[in-house]
Each structure stands twice: as C-alpha cells, then as structure tokens.
Design an enzyme around this catalytic site. Structure first.
Site, mmCIF file in Angstrom:
data_model
loop_
_atom_site.group_PDB
_atom_site.id
_atom_site.type_symbol
_atom_site.label_atom_id
_atom_site.label_comp_id
_atom_site.label_asym_id
_atom_site.label_seq_id
_atom_site.Cartn_x
_atom_site.Cartn_y
_atom_site.Cartn_z
ATOM 1 N N HIS A 65 0.817 -1.217 0.000
ATOM 2 C CA HIS A 65 0.000 0.000 0.000
ATOM 3 C C HIS A 65 0.852 1.268 0.000
ATOM 4 C CE1 HIS A 65 -3.329 -2.592 2.021
ATOM 5 N NE2 HIS A 65 -3.419 -2.631 0.712
ATOM 6 N N HIS A 66 2.157 1.123 -0.320
ATOM 7 C CA HIS A 66 2.988 2.332 -0.259
ATOM 8 C C HIS A 66 2.565 3.345 -1.309
ATOM 9 C CE1 HIS A 66 4.951 0.442 -3.671
ATOM 10 N NE2 HIS A 66 5.655 1.524 -3.872
ATOM 11 N N ARG A 67 1.913 2.858 -2.354
ATOM 12 C CA ARG A 67 1.292 3.751 -3.346
ATOM 13 C C ARG A 67 -0.094 3.204 -3.632
ATOM 14 N NH1 ARG A 67 4.702 7.321 -7.292
ATOM 15 N NH2 ARG A 67 6.517 7.632 -5.978
ATOM 16 N N LYS A 71 -2.561 -2.489 -7.897
ATOM 17 C CA LYS A 71 -2.910 -2.884 -9.268
ATOM 18 C C LYS A 71 -2.372 -4.258 -9.587
ATOM 19 C CE LYS A 71 -4.068 -1.240 -13.523
ATOM 20 N NZ LYS A 71 -4.878 -2.465 -13.532
ATOM 21 N N LYS A 95 7.374 -4.702 -10.190
ATOM 22 C CA LYS A 95 7.168 -4.386 -11.611
ATOM 23 C C LYS A 95 6.753 -2.924 -11.781
ATOM 24 C CE LYS A 95 5.108 -7.783 -13.590
ATOM 25 N NZ LYS A 95 4.092 -8.722 -14.117
ATOM 26 N N ASP A 100 8.178 2.743 -13.277
ATOM 27 C CA ASP A 100 7.685 4.030 -12.763
ATOM 28 C C ASP A 100 6.182 4.211 -12.989
ATOM 29 O OD1 ASP A 100 10.172 4.960 -11.744
ATOM 30 O OD2 ASP A 100 10.808 5.387 -13.801
ATOM 31 N N LYS A 107 -2.883 -8.778 -6.868
ATOM 32 C CA LYS A 107 -3.232 -9.831 -7.835
ATOM 33 C C LYS A 107 -4.485 -10.536 -7.353
ATOM 34 C CE LYS A 107 -1.410 -11.411 -11.687
ATOM 35 N NZ LYS A 107 -0.554 -10.635 -12.610
ATOM 36 N N SER A 364 -1.978 -0.278 -18.908
ATOM 37 C CA SER A 364 -3.108 -0.198 -17.966
ATOM 38 C C SER A 364 -3.080 1.149 -17.237
ATOM 39 C CB SER A 364 -3.022 -1.323 -16.930
ATOM 40 O OG SER A 364 -3.644 -2.482 -17.416
HETATM 41 P P1 NAD Z 1 -3.521 -16.637 -21.706
HETATM 42 O O1 NAD Z 1 -4.498 -17.398 -20.912
HETATM 43 O O2 NAD Z 1 -4.020 -15.665 -22.723
HETATM 44 O O3 NAD Z 1 -2.484 -17.611 -22.467
HETATM 45 C C1 NAD Z 1 -1.698 -18.585 -21.870
HETATM 46 C C2 NAD Z 1 -1.575 -19.743 -22.844
HETATM 47 O O4 NAD Z 1 -0.613 -20.686 -22.351
HETATM 48 C C3 NAD Z 1 -2.873 -20.507 -23.042
HETATM 49 O O5 NAD Z 1 -3.209 -20.522 -24.413
HETATM 50 C C4 NAD Z 1 -2.574 -21.913 -22.504
HETATM 51 O O6 NAD Z 1 -3.245 -22.936 -23.218
HETATM 52 C C5 NAD Z 1 -1.079 -21.997 -22.686
HETATM 53 N N1 NAD Z 1 -0.416 -22.967 -21.808
HETATM 54 C C6 NAD Z 1 -0.699 -23.289 -20.521
HETATM 55 N N2 NAD Z 1 0.161 -24.211 -20.046
HETATM 56 C C7 NAD Z 1 1.010 -24.506 -21.075
HETATM 57 C C8 NAD Z 1 2.128 -25.371 -21.215
HETATM 58 N N3 NAD Z 1 2.561 -26.140 -20.213
HETATM 59 N N4 NAD Z 1 2.778 -25.413 -22.411
HETATM 60 C C9 NAD Z 1 2.369 -24.637 -23.439
HETATM 61 N N5 NAD Z 1 1.311 -23.786 -23.357
HETATM 62 C C10 NAD Z 1 0.640 -23.707 -22.194
HETATM 63 O O7 NAD Z 1 -2.598 -15.907 -20.617
HETATM 64 P P2 NAD Z 1 -1.689 -14.631 -20.821
HETATM 65 O O8 NAD Z 1 -2.489 -13.437 -20.426
HETATM 66 O O9 NAD Z 1 -1.037 -14.684 -22.143
HETATM 67 O O10 NAD Z 1 -0.623 -14.861 -19.643
HETATM 68 C C11 NAD Z 1 0.493 -15.711 -19.792
HETATM 69 C C12 NAD Z 1 1.535 -15.350 -18.745
HETATM 70 O O11 NAD Z 1 1.889 -13.968 -18.884
HETATM 71 C C13 NAD Z 1 1.093 -15.519 -17.303
HETATM 72 O O12 NAD Z 1 2.203 -15.903 -16.518
HETATM 73 C C14 NAD Z 1 0.677 -14.117 -16.904
HETATM 74 O O13 NAD Z 1 0.745 -13.902 -15.501
HETATM 75 C C15 NAD Z 1 1.713 -13.305 -17.642
HETATM 76 N N6 NAD Z 1 1.332 -11.911 -17.870
HETATM 77 C C16 NAD Z 1 0.191 -11.592 -18.537
HETATM 78 C C17 NAD Z 1 -0.126 -10.245 -18.753
HETATM 79 C C18 NAD Z 1 -1.328 -9.811 -19.556
HETATM 80 O O14 NAD Z 1 -1.453 -8.610 -19.842
HETATM 81 N N7 NAD Z 1 -2.206 -10.703 -19.961
HETATM 82 C C19 NAD Z 1 0.708 -9.235 -18.249
HETATM 83 C C20 NAD Z 1 1.890 -9.602 -17.584
HETATM 84 C C21 NAD Z 1 2.182 -10.946 -17.401
#
Ligand code: NAD
Length: 473
Positions: A65-67, A71, A95, A100, A107, A364
């Site tokens: 909660h420092h900011r 999110k 992150k 910044d 989460k 975002s």
């Molecule tokens: P998503 O659900 O759109 O896609 C993930 C894909 O990975 C799915 O299609 C799934 O079938 C596939 N998958 C799952 N297990 C697998 C495996 N063992 N081998 C191969 N494919 C596999 O999710 P996303 O939003 O693309 O998120 C993916 C990662 O990125 C997560 O770790 C998430 O926390 C991170 N992330 C997402 C965002 C965002 O804006 N969506 C932002 C930062 C980080």
C-alpha cells in the site's frame, strides 16, 4: 504454505529478494516491510451451475500500500492457490516500481478452469467475484484496480466494470475501477497487445548492446534471431507476431496446451493461429514437425526462448538442458530460483519477468489515466500538430521551390492518434527501464545478473517512497 502447493513460487520470489536486498543500502526494518504482503483476502462463494451449487475458491492479495491504488491482474486457473496469488502480487509491486507506474502491487485469482464453463457461467462467476471485492472494499479507482491475466481478457473486465457500475454508478471515476476493458467500454487502444509489444521492445533493447551480445556469441539487433515460444495466448501470440513483423525474428517453435511444433524455416504466427482456430490444435501445421512432448520446447536450441504460459517451467531438473542464449520471461515466474543458478552459470542471459512483461501494467496505467481524465489521448493536440506540420512543410516547399509528394506529406504532417501515443509511451518506458536496470548492474560490481539489478532498482525506489512518507527514517 508448503513448497508443494505451488512448486515454491513465493519462495523463489523471496530468495530473489534476499539475494538483491544487501545491495540496496536500505535498513532491515524497511526491507521487511517492503517484502510483506499487506492484505490477503481469501473468499469462498456459491454459484449455481446448471442444477448444482459450486463453492468457488478465490483470492485478492494487495501486496503493498505504499502507493495507491494497488494494481494487478486476475487469473482464472485450476492451479490458483493463496501462495501463487501472493507471489504474483509481490512481483506486481516491483514491476510497477521498475517502470515508474505509481501503484502498489496486487493480484487476484479464481480457482476454476475456464474451459469447463459456458460464457454465461463465467459471467456469473466474474460478477459474483466482483461483488465480493466491492463488499470488502477491495476494488475501486483509488483502491485496487484489477486487469486481465492468465485465463481472463477484455470480456471479463467488461463484466467487472458493469458490476461495479451497478453498485457505484454515481462515482465520477468509476470507469477506472478496472483496466484492460474493451475500447468501446472505456478501454484504451493498444492494451490487448501491450504485454507482448513490451516484451518485443525489451528484447530489442537487450539485443542492442554490442558487448552484451558479444558475450553470448550473438550479433547486435533482433533481425534473423531464432525464437521459441511456450504458450500462444495473449502474451505469447503478440510477442510472436510483433517480433516477427517488426523485428525480423524467426519463430522456429511454438508450444501450446496440446503439444509443440517446430520448423527450421520459421512459422508464420498469423497462419498458425488461423490453423489452431480451424482445427482446434497447433499440431499438424503445414510445413512444421510435431515435437514429441510440449515441454521439449524449453530444451530447444535457439537464440531467444520466451516462456509465456505459467510459472515454474524451468526448474532444477531441466535447467541444465536449456540451450537458449537469452530467456525473456514473458510469463511471471517461469524460472525457479534453483534453476536460475544453473542457467546463470551456463552464461544464459535472463531478462526478468518484472521488467520484460511490464508493458501490460504500463498501458493499464495509461488506460486508468484516460478514465480519470475522461478524454481520449490525442484529442486536444492531434489537429493542432497536423496544422503546424503542414505549415512547416509548406514553408520548406516555398524556400526550396520543390514539392513534397502526397504520400510523404501525409506521413510528415500526421498528428498522433491514441494508438500512436500509447505505443510511443510504452516504447519509451521499456527503453528507459532497461537502461536503469543495466546501469545498476554496471555500477554495482557485486550485482551480476539482470534480475538482481532489477530488484535493487525497484527496492530503492520503493524504499525512497517509504522514507518520504516519514515512516522509516
Ligand atoms: P492466456 O491465458 O491468454 O495464455 C496462456 C496460454 O498458455 C494458453 O493458451 C494456454 O493454453 C497456454 N499454456 C498453458 N500451459 C502450457 C504449457 N505447459 N505449455 C504450453 N502452453 C501452455 O494468458 P496470458 O495473459 O497470455 O498470460 C500468460 C503469462 O503472462 C502468465 O504468466 C501471466 O501472468 C503473464 N502476464 C500476462 C499479462 C497480460 O497482460 N495478460 C501481463 C503480464 C504478465
């Protein structure tokens, strides 16, 4: 929670923190405060599915909660547990500091497999989850702002907004209660692709340093480099398509839930997605070979490996088999702390999650600002800039006696649209943050990897926030 609950994801984040903390100069009490999760809300709620009631397990964790607001995305996955959500919320704090973005980290997680529910059932679960957050004051434009993550997208964000408006419709800034919304529902252009686009900008930046590339035996730039992608969801797909189209990268392998494919000549990502839509699988893609197991992709010889699925993919048991020269952690936590030691000893460059996938939260932030300002970016200045550039071109024409062609004139005199500004802001953020991390590493002799440098940079920024609050001397 036990290590087995989630393969030690939180423990890995904690070990990475401990490795970097001594290089920050912050005192112990302040470091302990930064490390701790501030609020953990665990909930169970009933949802009627068909003729049965299911009790759904869900979480929202506000790490710092420092900011404010806090999110972070909301994940729908059968693997969700408290430890995982705490680890992901913790990463969000660091992150945001790295790029910044003035938020604390948070989460959310709902323990369901979206594939097992109809759209109507998913809507019901999402609306009930949002109602629980509203009841406990865990959502709001100045409190805590969710976004998409694994298993969720703009559709779920629209349901969250609509539920919030049902309860708090009179709040003038209500649209800023969630980001990643559809553009026609107070979203922003460029958010869907933002994380993948940021991954590309980050890779491009890392590959632009001659001495770093020389150490890896690679040439400068992304052109012609080979890439393997695990997970063709939102992040993996956009990383692939943008790296291919704007960076000249050759995608030689892709893994998805159903298996993995490989082609030395490169895979056309757009055609691959169309093939998956048509057949329900990436397998048997014309011109490519099916790999034996989907996890084989992690051990493939390539320049850049992009794990873009889930955490704990590269562990102690398979780390020594990794042959990539660069790993860009598009997913959160794909490498365990044990595996990292092995990979670093092998000389592999790891571009850490808390930097490389920060494009999502950066855009975002732009969306949230747009919601608070109640105006699209570019609306005020686009026409003004267009007219100014037109006058400049006319002046040059008069002075030189030459005429600029119509195509060139359009290019030179265009005022920026929202999408141009979002991409420009994202590109600037990814370049500046990489430079900060890299220069931290160069400055501190004892910090020899990018993750530790990213941690040092993030912890010092958060520490200085706390110090300016006067809580810690
Ligand atoms: P998503 O659900 O759109 O896609 C993930 C894909 O990975 C799915 O299609 C799934 O079938 C596939 N998958 C799952 N297990 C697998 C495996 N063992 N081998 C191969 N494919 C596999 O999710 P996303 O939003 O693309 O998120 C993916 C990662 O990125 C997560 O770790 C998430 O926390 C991170 N992330 C997402 C965002 C965002 O804006 N969506 C932002 C930062 C980080």
């Amino acid at each position: 929670m036990s290590k087995s609950a989630n393969g030690g994801f939180l423990e890995s984040v904690s070990r990475n923190f401990d490795k970097a903390a001594p290089h920050t100069g912050l005192h112990k009490g302040l470091l302990a405060q930064i490390k701790a999760c501030n609020s953990v809300y665990q909930m169970r709620f009933p949802v009627r599915i068909g003729s049965e009631y299911q009790v759904i397990e869900a979480y929202r964790v506000q790490h710092s909660h420092h900011r404010l607001p806090t999110k972070g995305g909301i994940r729908y996955s059968q693997k969700v547990n408290q430890e995982e959500v705490m680890a992901l919320a913790t990463l969000m704090t660091y992150k945001c500091a790295i790029v910044d973005v003035p938020f604390g980290g948070a989460k959310g997680g709902v323990k369901i497999s979206p594939r097992e529910y109809t759209t109507a059932q998913l809507q019901k679960i999402t609306r009930r989850y949002t109602t629980e957050l509203i009841r406990k004051n865990f959502i709001g434009p100045g409190i805590d702002v969710p976004a998409p993550d694994y298993g969720t997208g703009s559709r779920e964000m629209a349901w969250i907004l609509d539920t919030y408006l049902t309860f708090k419709g009179g709040e003038i800034d209500a649209a800023g209660c969630v980001t990643g919304k559809p553009v026609n529902q107070s979203g922003i252009r460029g958010r869907t692709e933002a994380t993948g686009r940021g991954v590309f900008y980050g890779i491009r930046e890392a590959c632009s340093h001659k001495d770093d590339m020389a150490k890896l035996g690679l040439t400068v730039g992304t052109e012609g480099k080979t890439m393997a992608i695990q997970g063709l969801g939102n992040v993996g797909y956009h990383t692939g398509i943008i790296s291919q189209e704007e960076g000249g990268v050759k995608i030689i392998a892709v893994a998805e839930y159903e298996g993995a494919i490989y082609s030395e000549d490169g895979l056309d990502i757009k055609k691959l997605l169309a093939h998956r839509k048509k057949t329900g699988s990436i397998l048997d893609f014309p011109g490519a070979k099916n790999m034996k197991q989907r996890k084989d992709i992690l051990e493939l010889k390539c320049d850049i490996l992009v794990p873009a699925a889930l955490e704990n993919q590269i562990r102690k048991d398979n780390a020594s088999k990794v042959k990539a020269k660069i790993i860009a952690e598009a997913a959160n936590g794909p490498i365990t702390a044990d595996a990292e030691e092995v990979l670093l000893k092998k000389g592999i460059m790891i571009i850490p999650d808390m930097y490389i996938n920060a494009g999502g939260v950066t855009v975002s932030y732009f969306e949230w600002l747009k919601n608070l300002s109640h105006m699209r970016f570019g609306r005020m200045e686009k026409r003004f800039n267009h007219n100014t550039y037109r006058n400049l071109v006319a002046l040059v024409e008069r002075m030189t006696g030459k005429t600029v062609g119509a195509k060139e004139r359009d290019f030179l005199t265009r005022g920026a649209d929202e999408i141009d500004l979002v991409r420009s802001g994202l590109e600037e953020t990814m370049i500046t943050s990489y430079d900060q991390i890299r220069s931290t590493m160069k400055r501190k002799k004892a910090v020899t990897d990018l993750r530790s440098a990213a941690f040092v940079s993030a912890l010092n920024k958060i520490g200085s926030d706390y110090e300016s609050l006067g809580i810690f001397p």
